[in-house]
Design a protein around this motif. Sequence first.
Motif, PDB file in Angstrom:
ATOM      1  N   ARG A 348      49.329  34.805  48.080  1.00 37.48           N
ATOM      2  CA  ARG A 348      50.156  35.411  49.120  1.00 37.48           C
ATOM      3  C   ARG A 348      49.328  36.169  50.145  1.00 37.48           C
ATOM      4  NH1 ARG A 348      54.933  39.956  48.321  1.00 37.48           N
ATOM      5  NH2 ARG A 348      55.786  39.790  50.445  1.00 37.48           N
ATOM      6  N   TRP A 349      48.338  36.949  49.671  1.00 41.42           N
ATOM      7  CA  TRP A 349      47.541  37.789  50.564  1.00 41.42           C
ATOM      8  C   TRP A 349      46.054  37.563  50.320  1.00 41.42           C
ATOM      9  CZ3 TRP A 349      50.178  39.983  54.305  1.00 41.42           C
ATOM     10  CH2 TRP A 349      51.488  40.423  54.086  1.00 41.42           C
ATOM     11  N   TRP A 350      45.292  37.627  51.405  1.00 42.69           N
ATOM     12  CA  TRP A 350      43.843  37.751  51.310  1.00 42.69           C
ATOM     13  C   TRP A 350      43.501  39.188  51.659  1.00 42.69           C
ATOM     14  CZ3 TRP A 350      41.208  32.864  53.876  1.00 42.69           C
ATOM     15  CH2 TRP A 350      41.628  31.731  53.184  1.00 42.69           C
ATOM     16  N   VAL A 351      42.646  39.795  50.869  1.00 42.47           N
ATOM     17  CA  VAL A 351      42.286  41.207  51.047  1.00 42.47           C
ATOM     18  C   VAL A 351      40.835  41.291  51.534  1.00 42.47           C
ATOM     19  CG1 VAL A 351      42.084  43.467  49.941  1.00 42.47           C
ATOM     20  CG2 VAL A 351      43.902  41.880  49.231  1.00 42.47           C
ATOM     21  N   PHE A 352      40.604  42.154  52.517  1.00 48.51           N
ATOM     22  CA  PHE A 352      39.292  42.325  53.132  1.00 48.51           C
ATOM     23  C   PHE A 352      38.873  43.787  53.053  1.00 48.51           C
ATOM     24  CE2 PHE A 352      41.665  38.953  55.146  1.00 48.51           C
ATOM     25  CZ  PHE A 352      40.756  37.911  55.263  1.00 48.51           C
ATOM     26  N   TRP A 353      37.566  44.023  53.123  1.00 50.49           N
ATOM     27  CA  TRP A 353      37.087  45.405  53.138  1.00 50.49           C
ATOM     28  C   TRP A 353      35.757  45.517  53.859  1.00 50.49           C
ATOM     29  CZ3 TRP A 353      37.596  42.475  48.696  1.00 50.49           C
ATOM     30  CH2 TRP A 353      36.405  42.089  48.056  1.00 50.49           C
ATOM     31  N   ARG A 354      35.495  46.746  54.311  1.00 51.65           N
ATOM     32  CA  ARG A 354      34.218  47.113  54.929  1.00 51.65           C
ATOM     33  C   ARG A 354      33.797  48.463  54.377  1.00 51.65           C
ATOM     34  NH1 ARG A 354      32.425  44.844  59.813  1.00 51.65           N
ATOM     35  NH2 ARG A 354      31.384  46.822  60.221  1.00 51.65           N
ATOM     36  N   GLY A 355      32.548  48.581  53.970  1.00 51.09           N
ATOM     37  CA  GLY A 355      31.993  49.869  53.587  1.00 51.09           C
ATOM     38  C   GLY A 355      32.484  50.433  52.272  1.00 51.09           C
ATOM     39  N   LEU A 356      33.273  49.704  51.518  1.00 48.42           N
ATOM     40  CA  LEU A 356      33.807  50.231  50.258  1.00 48.42           C
ATOM     41  C   LEU A 356      32.738  50.215  49.167  1.00 48.42           C
ATOM     42  CD1 LEU A 356      37.413  48.844  49.706  1.00 48.42           C
ATOM     43  CD2 LEU A 356      36.731  51.164  50.313  1.00 48.42           C
ATOM     44  N   ALA A 357      32.673  51.305  48.394  1.00 52.48           N
ATOM     45  CA  ALA A 357      31.803  51.327  47.216  1.00 52.48           C
ATOM     46  C   ALA A 357      32.318  50.309  46.200  1.00 52.48           C
ATOM     47  CB  ALA A 357      31.770  52.724  46.605  1.00 52.48           C
ATOM     48  N   SER A 358      31.417  49.751  45.424  1.00 56.63           N
ATOM     49  CA  SER A 358      31.783  48.668  44.500  1.00 56.63           C
ATOM     50  C   SER A 358      32.839  49.106  43.490  1.00 56.63           C
ATOM     51  CB  SER A 358      30.537  48.158  43.773  1.00 56.63           C
ATOM     52  OG  SER A 358      29.896  49.206  43.076  1.00 56.63           O
ATOM     53  N   ASP A 359      32.824  50.390  43.100  1.00 54.56           N
ATOM     54  CA  ASP A 359      33.787  50.836  42.102  1.00 54.56           C
ATOM     55  C   ASP A 359      35.192  51.034  42.670  1.00 54.56           C
ATOM     56  OD1 ASP A 359      33.156  53.025  43.657  1.00 54.56           O
ATOM     57  OD2 ASP A 359      32.933  54.422  41.974  1.00 54.56           O
ATOM     58  N   ARG A 360      35.352  50.867  43.993  1.00 49.68           N
ATOM     59  CA  ARG A 360      36.670  51.020  44.612  1.00 49.68           C
ATOM     60  C   ARG A 360      37.292  49.684  45.023  1.00 49.68           C
ATOM     61  NH1 ARG A 360      37.157  56.452  48.274  1.00 49.68           N
ATOM     62  NH2 ARG A 360      36.483  57.928  46.664  1.00 49.68           N
ATOM     63  N   ILE A 361      36.513  48.616  44.924  1.00 51.67           N
ATOM     64  CA  ILE A 361      36.997  47.338  45.445  1.00 51.67           C
ATOM     65  C   ILE A 361      38.194  46.819  44.660  1.00 51.67           C
ATOM     66  CG2 ILE A 361      36.383  44.914  45.723  1.00 51.67           C
ATOM     67  CD1 ILE A 361      33.578  45.828  46.538  1.00 51.67           C
ATOM     68  N   ALA A 362      38.135  46.867  43.340  1.00 54.23           N
ATOM     69  CA  ALA A 362      39.252  46.369  42.527  1.00 54.23           C
ATOM     70  C   ALA A 362      40.535  47.135  42.836  1.00 54.23           C
ATOM     71  CB  ALA A 362      38.910  46.454  41.041  1.00 54.23           C
ATOM     72  N   GLY A 363      40.412  48.448  42.960  1.00 58.25           N
ATOM     73  CA  GLY A 363      41.587  49.245  43.280  1.00 58.25           C
ATOM     74  C   GLY A 363      42.135  48.937  44.667  1.00 58.25           C
ATOM     75  N   ALA A 364      41.230  48.702  45.634  1.00 63.52           N
ATOM     76  CA  ALA A 364      41.666  48.368  46.991  1.00 63.52           C
ATOM     77  C   ALA A 364      42.403  47.036  47.015  1.00 63.52           C
ATOM     78  CB  ALA A 364      40.464  48.337  47.926  1.00 63.52           C
ATOM     79  N   ILE A 365      41.902  46.068  46.249  1.00 61.10           N
ATOM     80  CA  ILE A 365      42.567  44.763  46.181  1.00 61.10           C
ATOM     81  C   ILE A 365      43.970  44.919  45.610  1.00 61.10           C
ATOM     82  CG2 ILE A 365      42.524  42.496  45.077  1.00 61.10           C
ATOM     83  CD1 ILE A 365      39.449  42.666  45.175  1.00 61.10           C
ATOM     84  N   ALA A 366      44.083  45.686  44.524  1.00 60.69           N
ATOM     85  CA  ALA A 366      45.398  45.888  43.905  1.00 60.69           C
ATOM     86  C   ALA A 366      46.342  46.617  44.857  1.00 60.69           C
ATOM     87  CB  ALA A 366      45.236  46.668  42.607  1.00 60.69           C
ATOM     88  N   TYR A 367      45.820  47.634  45.542  1.00 57.75           N
ATOM     89  CA  TYR A 367      46.662  48.396  46.478  1.00 57.75           C
ATOM     90  C   TYR A 367      47.189  47.468  47.581  1.00 57.75           C
ATOM     91  CZ  TYR A 367      48.162  51.922  49.842  1.00 57.75           C
ATOM     92  OH  TYR A 367      48.920  52.691  50.723  1.00 57.75           O
ATOM     93  N   ALA A 368      46.287  46.689  48.192  1.00 61.00           N
ATOM     94  CA  ALA A 368      46.693  45.832  49.301  1.00 61.00           C
ATOM     95  C   ALA A 368      47.672  44.751  48.848  1.00 61.00           C
ATOM     96  CB  ALA A 368      45.471  45.197  49.945  1.00 61.00           C
ATOM     97  N   GLN A 369      47.436  44.178  47.666  1.00 59.75           N
ATOM     98  CA  GLN A 369      48.322  43.133  47.175  1.00 59.75           C
ATOM     99  C   GLN A 369      49.740  43.655  46.938  1.00 59.75           C
ATOM    100  OE1 GLN A 369      47.847  39.998  46.887  1.00 59.75           O
ATOM    101  NE2 GLN A 369      45.653  39.622  46.738  1.00 59.75           N
ATOM    102  N   ASN A 370      49.848  44.951  46.600  1.00 60.00           N
ATOM    103  CA  ASN A 370      51.160  45.498  46.249  1.00 60.00           C
ATOM    104  C   ASN A 370      51.727  46.464  47.277  1.00 60.00           C
ATOM    105  OD1 ASN A 370      51.542  44.462  43.349  1.00 60.00           O
ATOM    106  ND2 ASN A 370      49.485  45.378  43.257  1.00 60.00           N
ATOM    107  N   ALA A 371      51.072  46.596  48.422  1.00 62.42           N
ATOM    108  CA  ALA A 371      51.566  47.490  49.468  1.00 62.42           C
ATOM    109  C   ALA A 371      52.922  47.013  49.962  1.00 62.42           C
ATOM    110  CB  ALA A 371      50.570  47.547  50.622  1.00 62.42           C
ATOM    111  N   PRO A 372      53.817  47.932  50.280  1.00 62.46           N
ATOM    112  CA  PRO A 372      55.168  47.530  50.723  1.00 62.46           C
ATOM    113  C   PRO A 372      55.106  46.748  52.036  1.00 62.46           C
ATOM    114  CG  PRO A 372      54.800  49.874  51.127  1.00 62.46           C
ATOM    115  CD  PRO A 372      53.647  49.399  50.296  1.00 62.46           C
ATOM    116  N   PRO A 373      56.055  45.842  52.250  1.00 68.93           N
ATOM    117  CA  PRO A 373      56.059  45.049  53.482  1.00 68.93           C
ATOM    118  C   PRO A 373      56.387  45.930  54.693  1.00 68.93           C
ATOM    119  CG  PRO A 373      58.067  44.669  52.224  1.00 68.93           C
ATOM    120  CD  PRO A 373      57.182  45.497  51.357  1.00 68.93           C
ATOM    121  N   ASP A 374      55.843  45.535  55.830  1.00 71.90           N
ATOM    122  CA  ASP A 374      56.088  46.271  57.066  1.00 71.90           C
ATOM    123  C   ASP A 374      57.133  45.616  57.947  1.00 71.90           C
ATOM    124  OD1 ASP A 374      54.157  48.281  56.530  1.00 71.90           O
ATOM    125  OD2 ASP A 374      52.552  46.967  57.226  1.00 71.90           O
ATOM    126  N   PHE A 375      57.616  44.436  57.523  1.00 74.94           N
ATOM    127  CA  PHE A 375      58.614  43.731  58.321  1.00 74.94           C
ATOM    128  C   PHE A 375      59.790  43.290  57.453  1.00 74.94           C
ATOM    129  CE2 PHE A 375      54.634  43.130  60.600  1.00 74.94           C
ATOM    130  CZ  PHE A 375      55.004  43.503  61.866  1.00 74.94           C
TER     131      PHE A 375
END
Length: 375
Positions: A348-375
């Motif tokens: 459903r989603w592709w997740v991208f990042w810049r400058g994130l520490a390696s220990d935060r990437i998994a959490g960022a992916i999970a957050y983005a995949q489950n973020a509420p829709p804006d439309f």
Amino acid sequence: MQASDFVLKFLASIGRPSEAALYLSLFRADRRRFAIISVPGAVLADAPDALCADLRFLGRLGLTPVIALDPPAGSGSSANASAPPYQENHAAFIIDRLAPEVACQIAVRSEDAGTIAQAGAIPIVTAGRAAIAALATDLQTRKVVLLGRTSGLLPCAPEGAPPLSLIDLSTEYDDLSRPGVLTDDQRADLSFARALIDAVPHRMTVAVTSPFDLLRELFTERGAGTLIRRGSEIASHESYGDIDRERLADLLRSAFGKPASPALWQRPPLAVYIAGDYLGAAILTATSLGPYLSKFAASARARGEGIGRDLWRHIERGHDTLFWRSRPDNPITRWYMDNCDGMARAHRWWVFWRGLASDRIAGAIAYAQNAPPDF
């Protein structure tokens, strides 16, 4: 298959079908404002078939760019009414090659060009570059194309470097105009582009490309040459209360094809960036993992003008880390791939990042995949 259908299929083959359809609808809205194409004699000498094929394609689509034939070097400028044989012969050559399929007509006076274009014929102005500023002002042209032997401005060093894709006159002109950075001819093109953009009262871009890449330059967001323009002013806000929310909502609706949900406006932003006169916008929200890019949008009118790059540079200056998501079929996803440090693909989603520490990437992916829709 009708001629226009064939041309549309060709345009789809050089870019995304949605891009070709978008630009075609914008260009057809007012044929007078479509584009001015500056054609030097060298192009007609080296690539007459490519140029005439371009004009034939455009004519089949009902588009009527103004052709400005440049006088030979050293001849100076001349009034249209007394064009030298050099330009009259080249105008006659174009008219003959396109007839009877596409109508062309010499604009005896430059002010006639708009009338000719609106009537469905391609106007040819024989005063060359000397007429372009006045033409662009009268017609409110949004794009001028300088045709040459190469597609774009090529740096002198390092050898083999690709053409410059985008030049912001506000920040890059001084460095690029120094001797040795570009060839003398290319510095002249850059100087002329700046003078032209300064001379017109409205927003306009200048592209440098060859006749072999003209259609790709006109009908794709990535273009095929060097796009020269003055960068957009970016305003930064910390809340929706400081902006015209109705105009921002209209921009998002135009960019995404649907209205934003009420929940979007209820979530407090970390930053809201507005480009120019609401030609583009970016919305960031704060998370424990770093700034999250909730929305990134440019109006249809501004696509291909570098608005997205202006916004992106502003975001990068203000935020060392960033993550965001995009649907796989979103036209901007490919651009995101070129501007990220890493990415993760899901259905459903592709997740991208810049400058994130390696220990935060998994959490960022999970957050983005489950973020509420804006439309």
